[in-house]
Structure formats: C-alpha cells, structure tokens
Design a protein around this motif. Structure first.
Motif, mmCIF file in Angstrom:
data_model
loop_
_atom_site.group_PDB
_atom_site.id
_atom_site.type_symbol
_atom_site.label_atom_id
_atom_site.label_comp_id
_atom_site.label_asym_id
_atom_site.label_seq_id
_atom_site.Cartn_x
_atom_site.Cartn_y
_atom_site.Cartn_z
ATOM 1 N N CYS A 139 0.832 -1.040 0.046
ATOM 2 C CA CYS A 139 0.017 0.107 0.247
ATOM 3 C C CYS A 139 0.688 1.403 0.000
ATOM 4 C CB CYS A 139 -0.872 0.036 1.081
ATOM 5 S SG CYS A 139 -2.150 -1.263 1.125
ATOM 6 N N SER A 140 2.113 1.274 0.734
ATOM 7 C CA SER A 140 2.762 2.427 0.654
ATOM 8 C C SER A 140 3.322 2.783 -0.867
ATOM 9 C CB SER A 140 4.026 2.490 1.453
ATOM 10 O OG SER A 140 5.027 1.429 1.196
ATOM 11 N N LEU A 141 3.718 1.563 -1.470
ATOM 12 C CA LEU A 141 4.250 1.832 -2.953
ATOM 13 C C LEU A 141 2.941 2.349 -3.670
ATOM 14 C CD1 LEU A 141 6.115 -1.587 -3.615
ATOM 15 C CD2 LEU A 141 7.129 0.854 -3.593
ATOM 16 N N ALA A 142 2.104 1.723 -3.782
ATOM 17 C CA ALA A 142 0.774 2.223 -4.481
ATOM 18 C C ALA A 142 0.454 3.765 -4.009
ATOM 19 C CB ALA A 142 -0.478 1.334 -4.259
ATOM 20 N N GLY A 143 0.416 3.814 -2.945
ATOM 21 C CA GLY A 143 0.237 5.215 -2.351
ATOM 22 C C GLY A 143 1.160 6.251 -2.797
ATOM 23 N N TYR A 144 2.358 5.849 -2.783
ATOM 24 C CA TYR A 144 3.546 6.746 -3.449
ATOM 25 C C TYR A 144 3.424 7.008 -5.075
ATOM 26 C CZ TYR A 144 8.155 8.938 -4.738
ATOM 27 O OH TYR A 144 8.991 9.635 -5.109
ATOM 28 N N GLY A 145 3.119 5.775 -5.697
ATOM 29 C CA GLY A 145 2.769 6.112 -7.025
ATOM 30 C C GLY A 145 1.674 7.065 -7.299
ATOM 31 N N LEU A 146 0.503 6.701 -6.612
ATOM 32 C CA LEU A 146 -0.496 7.663 -6.914
ATOM 33 C C LEU A 146 -0.376 9.155 -6.673
ATOM 34 C CD1 LEU A 146 -3.152 5.196 -5.759
ATOM 35 C CD2 LEU A 146 -3.109 6.056 -8.130
ATOM 36 N N ALA A 147 0.492 9.295 -5.784
ATOM 37 C CA ALA A 147 0.680 10.638 -5.189
ATOM 38 C C ALA A 147 1.767 11.398 -6.191
ATOM 39 C CB ALA A 147 0.985 10.764 -3.761
ATOM 40 N N ARG A 148 2.701 10.718 -6.508
ATOM 41 C CA ARG A 148 3.928 11.425 -7.042
ATOM 42 C C ARG A 148 4.440 11.358 -8.426
ATOM 43 N NH1 ARG A 148 4.187 15.044 -3.504
ATOM 44 N NH2 ARG A 148 6.251 15.576 -2.251
ATOM 45 N N ILE A 149 3.955 10.070 -8.779
ATOM 46 C CA ILE A 149 4.580 9.840 -10.267
ATOM 47 C C ILE A 149 3.678 10.251 -11.434
ATOM 48 C CG2 ILE A 149 5.291 8.021 -11.861
ATOM 49 C CD1 ILE A 149 6.092 6.426 -9.422
ATOM 50 N N PHE B 288 5.354 5.526 8.964
ATOM 51 C CA PHE B 288 5.320 4.213 8.654
ATOM 52 C C PHE B 288 5.014 3.340 9.934
ATOM 53 C CE2 PHE B 288 6.829 4.761 4.663
ATOM 54 C CZ PHE B 288 6.539 3.677 3.815
ATOM 55 N N ALA B 289 5.556 4.054 11.080
ATOM 56 C CA ALA B 289 5.452 3.281 12.481
ATOM 57 C C ALA B 289 4.080 3.420 12.835
ATOM 58 C CB ALA B 289 6.356 3.986 13.412
ATOM 59 N N TRP C 134 3.579 7.969 18.423
ATOM 60 C CA TRP C 134 3.691 7.984 16.829
ATOM 61 C C TRP C 134 2.269 7.607 16.312
ATOM 62 C CZ3 TRP C 134 7.531 5.476 19.372
ATOM 63 C CH2 TRP C 134 8.875 6.433 19.112
ATOM 64 N N LEU C 135 1.563 6.853 17.132
ATOM 65 C CA LEU C 135 0.225 6.382 16.564
ATOM 66 C C LEU C 135 -0.688 7.332 16.629
ATOM 67 C CD1 LEU C 135 -1.733 3.810 16.006
ATOM 68 C CD2 LEU C 135 -1.951 3.792 18.442
ATOM 69 N N VAL C 136 -0.732 8.267 17.504
ATOM 70 C CA VAL C 136 -1.629 9.579 17.684
ATOM 71 C C VAL C 136 -1.106 10.566 16.753
ATOM 72 C CG1 VAL C 136 -2.383 11.655 19.282
ATOM 73 C CG2 VAL C 136 -2.163 9.228 20.212
ATOM 74 N N GLN C 137 0.019 10.807 16.447
ATOM 75 C CA GLN C 137 0.549 11.656 15.424
ATOM 76 C C GLN C 137 0.070 11.173 14.036
ATOM 77 O OE1 GLN C 137 4.663 11.698 15.775
ATOM 78 N NE2 GLN C 137 4.501 13.708 17.192
ATOM 79 N N GLY C 138 0.287 9.966 13.890
ATOM 80 C CA GLY C 138 -0.149 9.253 12.833
ATOM 81 C C GLY C 138 -1.619 9.492 12.119
ATOM 82 N N ILE C 139 -2.427 9.274 13.146
ATOM 83 C CA ILE C 139 -3.865 9.342 13.058
ATOM 84 C C ILE C 139 -4.192 10.955 12.737
ATOM 85 C CG2 ILE C 139 -6.205 9.485 14.028
ATOM 86 C CD1 ILE C 139 -5.215 6.623 15.586
#
Lengths: 321, 294
Positions: free
Chosen positions: B108-118, B213-214, B282-287
């Motif tokens: 999902c991170s690869l796909a998210g990056y592809g969708l956001a940046r390429i 990521f964490a 990290w969890l709280v920041q991430g959310i």
C-alpha cells in the motif's frame, strides 16, 4: 530501471530534437514507474475486491445453494426472497436503531473527551492514553468482559451487583428483547471501544483552531464557555464532525463482532452482516441469496454515503487542495 | 500532537478566564476527566481481577473488588485447556498479524507513492478506482470473497487468512495523502543526483517517513490482530483459528470457566497494550496526520 533518462538529466542536451526525445523518454519512464509502484496493489485489488464484487452480482441472479458455479438463472428471485425474509428486513431496522443510538453518542462522547483532554495541562498524555487504550482491544475480548463480567444477567455481574445496593432486582441484560436492555450493553461496549479513536481526530482539529479567533471573540464580548464553544469551536470543527459522522455510520453498518458474540443464541438484535453470514455460510449455504443481500446492502451504504456527502459537504476540503 | 500546539493559555482572553475560572474550574475539569478515566479503566481492571481469581470467588454472592488470594497459577491454564488449542491460536495470530502488517505496508505504501507522486496521465482515474473501493465496506464483500478464496482452495490456510486482506484501499489512500504532503525538494534533489524513482523512494522517501510508517504499522497490526469476521469465515478447522476466534469459541462452550476465559482474554490483549503504550505517541501523530481531519 530508468538509466536512459538519468543520462539525459545528467547531460542536458542543448539541441531541440534531443530535448523533445528526452521529454518523451521522461514520460515513458514515469508511466513505467507508475505501474511498477501501483501494479502489485492494483492487481490484488482487482482479484480480491473487484472480481468478488462482480461474482457476487452474478451469483445474485442464480440459484446457488452449496455451489459457487451455478447453472439456473432465476432473475430477481433471490432479491425478492431476501427482501421478503423478515429476518433480513428486520436486520435493516436493527441497523437503523443501532446507528440512531451509536452515532450521536459516540460523536458527543469523543468530542467531550477531546475538549477535556485539550484543556487540561498536567498529565495530558496520560489521560489521552487512557481514553485511547480501548482502541487496542478487540470486539471479541470486549464482548467477553461485557457479557460475562459487567452485564451478566445474574447477581455476580458488576451492573447487577451495583444495582442490588439500591435494591434493584437482577436485570436480564441480554436474555430477552422486552424490555430491550441489550441495547445498553451493545452501545456502551462500542462507545468504550471507539470513542478514543474519534477523540484523537477531534483533538487534532481543536489544536488547529487559530487562537486569534478566541481573542477576537473575547474582544467582541463573548463569554468563554458555552458561547465560544457554540460560535467558534463547534463551527471550526465542522469538517472533522462530518468526517467522524460518516466514519461512524459506515462502521455501524459493518457491525458484526459484538452482536455475534453477545447475542449468538438470540433471535433478536441481529444486524445485516450477521444475517448475511447466516444466509450464505449457515446451514443452507445459499450464496445466491447471500449475494443478493450483499448487493442490496452495498447499494444502501452507497446511497447513504453520497446523500450524507451532499448534505454535509464531505470532500470539499479535498477538492480545494 | 505531543507539543501543546497553539497554546491558548497565552492569549489574553484565556489569561482572564483562568483568573476568573480559578481553582474551582480547574478542580471540576480534573474531576470530570478523572472520573471518565476511571470508567474507561474499569473493564481492564475486571479482566485482571477475574483472571487472577478462582471461579467460586468470581461467581460468589458477595462482589469483591480485589481477589483475596491471587491465583498466579491461572496464567498457564489456557495452554492446558483441551477444548481449545490456545497456544496454536496465539501462534496463528502472531503469524497472521506480522505478515499482514508487513505485506500491507509494502504494497500500500508503494501504491500510495505511485498515486501521489509519479506523473502519469491517467493516475487520477486509477485513484478514483481505488476510492470506489472505500465506499464498499470490506465487511460487505465477505460473501463473494469467501466464494473466491474457497474456490482457490485457500480455506484453513495462512494464504487465505492473509493475502485477501493486503489490498486495503483505505491504507493506500492514507499513504497517498501522506506522500502528497511530503516535501518534494528532497526527492527532486535525489532524482537530479541520478537516482531512479525506485532508488529515490527507498533511499530518500522511506527513511524520511519512518514516523508515519510506524504509526501505520501500529494501526495495521492492531486491526490485523483484532480482526474477527474474516478469520471466522476462513478458519473452518480449529487448527486455523486465530486468537479472536478461539476467544469467541469459549463463549459458545457449554461449561463456562470464568478465570480461564479472562486469563485468555488478558493474554490476547497484553501484547497490544504493550505495543500501544510504547508506540502511542507515533500512533496519535499518525492518526492526526492522516488527513481525515478534513
């Protein structure tokens, strides 16, 4: 992966044709990389989400008991059958009642907790953790605690023990639908489990409200407390509130775990997913009717989501980016 | 999140309020928060209390807040129980949750990056295809998904438990939103230095996104560990049960063995509570960062 473009980038050729070629090369390179990054995910999404959805729609028009490769086409009969089934239509009513309880109470509780945690100065992280901690607990585990220890229908349950101090007789919390005390059990369980998560969203939004707004309000003579909350805090939280309500509704639609574990032997209080589980994977293994039910449910969720999005303007922030 | 961001106390309005509200206002605030916190902690306490009591004490006439004689021996009981293979279920849960988390983060991170940046012409159309799946709650697709997985012969296997859950439109969406806000300059510098998209991703983007990521790992691990409907559908044979399915089986058993059930529950929650307390910042920041906040 893309050695040609890298060379082009490193040695920018001054000649026009070369530049054009380089740009075309860049574009091809981007396309290739796009599929390289998103390909694995998209293939999985097609195989495990879109194909099952299509298969489900297909199955819903066939007589499909105990088989996933049916042969007899029956049109809309599965749809008629499941809509005539009082258990399924009753489950839609259950969902509506459940949503009517859980959405406003979770909204209010999580906002209330966020306001408390936002205002306190000492032990902020401690209290935030306490309220957020239940998020880590599963519905199954929580259902065990609620059913066996807090809302046990006999005297040693915590709720009945406390009530007995005030001379109240034992309440059979889950054992009968009249009076429907089981709603109290189900709603408090979910409140405990999910309020902390939405509290975090509200906390994030509260911290983003510019302090100048409160200053301006104070100059205009607004009294801190209810007035500033009503005219500044609440309107500033509008986008978050909308998102929270939408997420709560969708989560309510997916209710399965706690109902399954709290009311496994009951005939009442069964939400749509439990009914679908029984139809498709129960004794009759009727994939046709189960699929028809899934299609109906999906359409309902789509309509509600779009309708709510229209009214409350969800996604406007996204477009303005 | 951890910094007390725009500090309202600094504003004149609040300074006045604090003087006016005074000790009583503050006491009320802490009292309300404290009472709410206590209520939120009671269920955790009940698990521990019941897990360390004997059954006659749990079901006794007189409610006891504390065990009179703490039964430390209860800790090993779930592993000795013959009706449910608790150790096996615990192992299954670890395997499933860890593979689920690593797989989902990678894909999902690869796909998210592809969708956001390429910059690909049809990237937006592809993104709408992903958005559509967000509208379909995953739980509604369990009937057709089960049909598919059973025709692949994956019932009662780790493959069946893990693979169908890896393609989360929601996680991909969250990663896309995050990468949209990632500073572009860093990657562009890497690209000018001759790195490919792939190289820039692994050597610049990922190392600079470890916080996010964490956070996503924690959220994904919790949801993987706690998921119930799908493992219930796929785990037809008790050897493929995860811990949640095993816990659920205790409830339908004829004999109710309270201390055993609550000890098992405690064991099932403990790893998450520890992970959570360790990573909650990290969890709280991430959310808060996910963009849900609108």
């Amino acid at each position: 992966m893309s050695t040609t473009t890298e060379i082009d980038l490193a040695n920018p050729a001054p000649a026009k044709p070369a530049k054009a070629r380089s740009r075309r090369g860049l574009r091809a390179n981007a396309t290739l990389n796009f599929w390289l990054f998103t390909g694995p995910f998209l293939i999985g999404l097609i195989v495990f989400v879109f194909v099952p959805m299509g298969w489900s729609i297909y199955l819903s028009f066939f007589e499909a008991r105990f088989t996933v490769s049916p042969s007899s086409f029956i049109g809309f009969d599965n749809y008629k059958a499941i809509l005539d089934n009082p258990d399924f239509t009753g489950s839609l009513v259950t969902f509506t009642v459940f949503a009517a309880f859980i959405v406003p109470t979770t909204w209010a509780l999580s906002l209330g907790l966020a306001l408390l945690v936002h205002r306190i100065r000492f032990m902020k992280a401690f209290f935030r953790s306490v309220f957020f901690l239940p998020t880590a607990v599963s519905y199954v585990a929580a259902a065990l605690i609620w059913k066996m220890s807090i809302f046990n229908g006999v005297r040693f349950g915590m709720a009945n023990t406390i009530l007995s101090w005030f001379g109240v007789e034992n309440v059979a919390w889950l054992a009968n639908p009249d009076p429907p005390w089981y709603w109290l059990v189900i709603v408090t369980l979910r409140l405990w489990l999910q309020a902390g998560f939405y509290m975090i969203l509200f906390l994030a939004a509260l911290q983003n409200i510019p302090a100048e707004l409160y200053e301006a309000a104070a100059i205009d003579g607004a009294k801190p407390g209810w007035q500033t909350f009503r005219y500044i805090t609440l309107p500033q939280l509008r986008a978050t509130s909308t998102a929270v309500i939408l997420l709560l509704l969708i989560a309510a639609y997916q209710a399965f775990d706690e109902f399954w574990n709290l009311l496994s032997k009951a005939t009442w209080g069964q939400p749509p997913l439990v009914e679908l589980y029984k139809t498709a994977l129960g004794e009759n293994q009727d994939y046709g009717q189960g699929s028809a039910g899934a299609v109906i449910l999906t359409l309902l969720i789509l309509v509600i989501t779009l309708f709510q999005g229209r009214i409350m303007g969800f996604g406007r922030g996204e477009e303005s980016k | 999140m951890t910094t007390t961001a725009p500090d309202l106390g600094k504003t004149p309005a609040n300074a006045k309020k604090k003087r006016g509200g005074g000790v009583i206002g503050n006491t009320g605030l802490y009292l309300a928060t404290g009472v709410a916190a206590l209520l939120f902690l009671i269920p955790f306490y009940l698990i521990v209390r019941n897990a360390l009591m004997t059954d006659p004490e749990i079901t006794g006439e007189n409610w006891k807040w504390f065990p009179t004689d703490i039964q430390w021996g209860n800790i090993t009981e779930p592993f000795k129980d013959e009706t449910v293979d608790f150790g096996r279920a615990l192992w299954n849960s670890w395997v499933v949750a860890i593979l689920h988390t690593s797989g989902i983060l990678l894909i999902c991170s690869l796909a998210g990056y592809g969708l956001a940046r390429i910059p690909y012409k049809h990237a937006n159309k592809v993104f709408y295809g992903v958005l559509v799946t967000l509208m379909i709650p995953t739980a509604v697709t369990f009937v057709p998904s089960f049909v598919l997985v059973s025709s692949l012969g994956w019932v009662d296997t780790y493959r069946g438990l893990i693979i169908p859950g890896l393609f989360s439109g929601f996680t991909c969406f969250l990663f896309r939103q995050y990468f949209l806000g990632f500073p572009k300059e860093l990657e562009e510098a890497a690209r000018v230095d001759g790195l490919s998209y792939w190289g820039a991703y692994w050597r610049v983007v990922v190392p600079n996104s470890l916080n996010f990521f964490a956070a996503m790992a924690t959220i994904t691990f919790i949801s993987g560990w706690n998921s119930f409907l799908w493992p219930l559908v796929i785990g037809q044979d008790p050897s493929a049960w995860t811990i949640q399915v095993a816990l659920s089986a205790y409830m339908t058993n004829q004999t109710v063995n309270y201390h055993l059930i609550f000890m098992s529950t405690a064991i099932s929650i403990l790893p998450l509570v520890l992970v959570f307390l360790f990573l909650q910042r990290w969890l709280v920041q991430g959310i808060a960062q996910t963009g849900i906040k609108g």
